[in-house]
Design an enzyme around this catalytic site. Structure first.
Site, PDB file in Angstrom:
ATOM      1  CG  ASP A 176      41.872  29.832  91.123  1.00 59.20           C
ATOM      2  OD1 ASP A 176      40.709  30.237  90.976  1.00 59.20           O
ATOM      3  OD2 ASP A 176      42.545  30.035  92.139  1.00 59.20           O
TER       4      ASP A 176
ATOM      5  CE  LYS B 284      36.655  24.422  89.597  1.00 58.39           C
ATOM      6  NZ  LYS B 284      37.995  24.852  89.989  1.00 58.39           N
TER       7      LYS B 284
ATOM      8  N   GLY C  17      35.102  31.710  91.084  1.00 57.90           N
ATOM      9  CA  GLY C  17      35.130  32.667  89.980  1.00 57.90           C
ATOM     10  C   GLY C  17      35.453  31.889  88.722  1.00 57.90           C
ATOM     11  CG  HIS C  18      33.721  28.586  87.756  1.00 55.81           C
ATOM     12  ND1 HIS C  18      32.835  27.576  87.959  1.00 55.81           N
ATOM     13  CD2 HIS C  18      34.693  28.412  88.682  1.00 55.81           C
ATOM     14  CE1 HIS C  18      33.248  26.812  88.985  1.00 55.81           C
ATOM     15  NE2 HIS C  18      34.373  27.325  89.426  1.00 55.81           N
TER      16      HIS C  18
ATOM     17  CD  GLN D 272      35.237  26.795  96.121  1.00 52.75           C
ATOM     18  OE1 GLN D 272      34.410  25.931  96.351  1.00 52.75           O
ATOM     19  NE2 GLN D 272      34.872  28.001  95.750  1.00 52.75           N
TER      20      GLN D 272
HETATM   21  P1  IMP Z   1      36.815  30.487 101.544  1.00 55.45           P
HETATM   22  O1  IMP Z   1      36.262  29.453 100.634  1.00 55.45           O
HETATM   23  O2  IMP Z   1      36.514  31.898 101.075  1.00 55.45           O
HETATM   24  O3  IMP Z   1      36.474  30.273 102.979  1.00 55.45           O
HETATM   25  O4  IMP Z   1      38.424  30.371 101.486  1.00 55.45           O
HETATM   26  C1  IMP Z   1      39.106  29.228 101.966  1.00 55.45           C
HETATM   27  C2  IMP Z   1      40.302  28.919 101.093  1.00 55.45           C
HETATM   28  O5  IMP Z   1      39.856  28.474  99.830  1.00 55.45           O
HETATM   29  C3  IMP Z   1      41.215  30.122 100.810  1.00 55.45           C
HETATM   30  O6  IMP Z   1      42.543  29.663 100.702  1.00 55.45           O
HETATM   31  C4  IMP Z   1      40.726  30.606  99.465  1.00 55.45           C
HETATM   32  O7  IMP Z   1      41.728  31.317  98.757  1.00 55.45           O
HETATM   33  C5  IMP Z   1      40.406  29.294  98.794  1.00 55.45           C
HETATM   34  N1  IMP Z   1      39.397  29.416  97.752  1.00 55.45           N
HETATM   35  C6  IMP Z   1      38.072  29.589  97.904  1.00 55.45           C
HETATM   36  N2  IMP Z   1      37.459  29.649  96.723  1.00 55.45           N
HETATM   37  C7  IMP Z   1      38.408  29.502  95.793  1.00 55.45           C
HETATM   38  C8  IMP Z   1      38.379  29.441  94.354  1.00 55.45           C
HETATM   39  O8  IMP Z   1      37.340  29.524  93.699  1.00 55.45           O
HETATM   40  N3  IMP Z   1      39.587  29.263  93.747  1.00 55.45           N
HETATM   41  C9  IMP Z   1      40.738  29.101  94.443  1.00 55.45           C
HETATM   42  N4  IMP Z   1      40.808  29.147  95.777  1.00 55.45           N
HETATM   43  C10 IMP Z   1      39.654  29.342  96.439  1.00 55.45           C
END
Ligand code: IMP
Length: 427
Positions: free
Chosen positions: A13, A16, A40-41, A225
């Site tokens: 977040d 990007k 989520g971009h 991420q």
């Molecule tokens: P997962 O990727 O859904 O398995 O989540 C694993 C961890 O990564 C959690 O803490 C999510 O909140 C975090 N996470 C996954 N995708 C994002 C993103 O795009 N932005 C911020 N945090 C993310």
């Protein structure tokens, strides 16, 4: 511009989407290589706001080739919804400007179910995942029982693969979680139809990227991420299930690492995290809520309120060093206007010792104390500033002080969500 990677240098977040959209104007290809619809971009073009989850951010620039490479976990339901949503808003999306790797692994309904069930099962120890099935799909990939996009296109393979997968997953869902199983016929029907729709977009994207490189293309690799969520180098186990920096590119694309010219990290002027896990510079007091409201810090994928805190020089330096970055981009500087003096985390303390380098060998960051330096704040609105020298002195001073503390130059500043709201500093 040479081929380059743009990655998140915090916990995701970082903004990007906006930066990639800005840089996409100067490249021919934009490539997603890891993660999936957990991302989520957000990109703002004129008065239109787009939130992209799987489709690379270059799609909003006509004439660019956008690639969903083999390292991405593709949820075909969400991907087609996203494509249809873009087309309905007048964005051109077709097999000429969107390519999908035949080798990318597929996220099925059972992966999403298992993600939610595993989180429930973990209770207090939950990771706080996005619930998009990411972990279970990558687990199947590593266990060599996953199904790939190419399998979606072949009815017999899809049926055989889904039959085996559901036999195992359903027995787990029923025996351990005491829930109703998924029905093979229904799943086969849904995913078979989705596969047929995706077929025109599917190809050998690794070969396509290598050929494009030979022909002189410049390629932008769009990470999702952030480095602190990297499966190997982040705050394990509170991480996502992929390699979120430059490390993910070669395996996730089939593009040779020596052709990646640069790695540019993106970090906010402060810090946020969604989900569980360590966040040393988290602000638990009312100033955390002030930051959240000022920065609209709510998840683009899940809508969850983000945990907010201060820029962490220790973690940021680690993220940039890991990726060999010779520059980074600071986003959301405008958010700090009017919030008073700004603390910056410069060292961690534990057990009588002081650490300026990130202690990646510790099993957890529990009990870490953070040493802050207070930097003077400013009240002026920054969103209309376009030249560094026109920033209020305290804001300029903050940027230069942070840059010096991190030890890596800040190449660009973002001071608002729109494409034009950037201050260049020699990218
Ligand atoms: P997962 O990727 O859904 O398995 O989540 C694993 C961890 O990564 C959690 O803490 C999510 O909140 C975090 N996470 C996954 N995708 C994002 C993103 O795009 N932005 C911020 N945090 C993310």
């Amino acid at each position: 511009m040479p081929s380059l990677c743009v990655f998140g240098a915090q916990w995701g977040d970082e903004g990007k989407g906006k930066i990639i959209d800005h840089l996409a104007a100067d490249v021919s290809h934009v490539v997603r290589y890891q993660g999936g619809s957990n991302a989520g971009h957000t990109v703002v073009v004129g008065s239109e706001k787009y939130v992209l989850h799987l489709v690379p951010s270059g799609v909003l620039h006509p004439g660019k080739v956008n690639v969903i490479a083999n390292g991405v976990a593709v949820d075909p339901v969400l991907l087609l919804e996203e494509i249809d949503g873009l087309v309905a808003r007048g964005v051109a999306v077709g097999p000429n400007n969107l390519r999908i790797s035949a080798r990318a692994h597929v996220i099925f309904q059972h992966h999403r179910r298992l993600d939610a069930l595993a989180e429930r099962w973990r209770g207090e120890g939950r990771i706080g995942t996005t619930g998009r099935g990411i972990g279970p799909a990558y687990a199947d990939k590593a266990a060599r029982v996953g199904l790939r996009v190419c399998d979606l296109l072949d009815r017999d393979r899809l049926e055989a693969g889904l039959r085996v997968a559901l036999a195992e997953k359903n027995s787990f869902i029923q025996a351990v979680h005491k829930e109703a199983p998924l029905e093979l016929g229904e799943q086969l029907d849904v995913y078979g139809r989705l596969g047929a729709r995706l077929e025109p977009f599917v190809g050998d994207t690794g070969a396509e990227l290598r050929a494009a490189h030979r022909a002189g293309a410049n390629i932008l690799f769009e990470a999702a991420q952030g480095v602190m969520l990297d499966l190997d180098h982040g705050t394990y186990p509170y991480v996502t299930s992929s390699n979120t920096g430059v490390d993910g590119i070669p395996a996730g694309t089939g593009f040779p690492p020596q052709h990646i010219g640069r790695a540019i990290g993106i970090a906010k002027a402060y810090c946020t995290r969604v989900g569980e896990g360590p966040f040393p510079s988290e602000e638990h007091g009312p100033r955390g809520s002030e930051l959240r409201e000022a920065g609209h810090e709510y998840g683009a994928t899940t809508g969850r309120p983000r945990r907010c805190g201060w820029l962490d020089v220790v973690a940021l330096r680690y993220a940039l060093e890991l990726n060999g970055s010779d520059g980074w981009i600071m986003t959301n500087l405008d958010v700090l206007s009017g919030l008073g003096d700004v603390p910056v985390a410069v060292a961690y303390r534990r057990g009588g010792s002081r650490f300026e380098t990130f202690p990646a060998h510790w099993s957890s960051l529990d009990g870490v104390e953070v040493e802050y330096v207070q930097r003077p704040g400013w009240t002026e609105d920054l969103t209309a500033v376009r030249r560094f020298e026109d920033l209020p002195p305290a804001a300029r001073n903050y940027v230069e002080w942070v840059e010096n503390a991190v030890g890596v130059p800040i190449r660009m500043l973002s001071i608002g969500p729109r494409r034009d709201q950037v201050i260049h500093r020699g990218l």
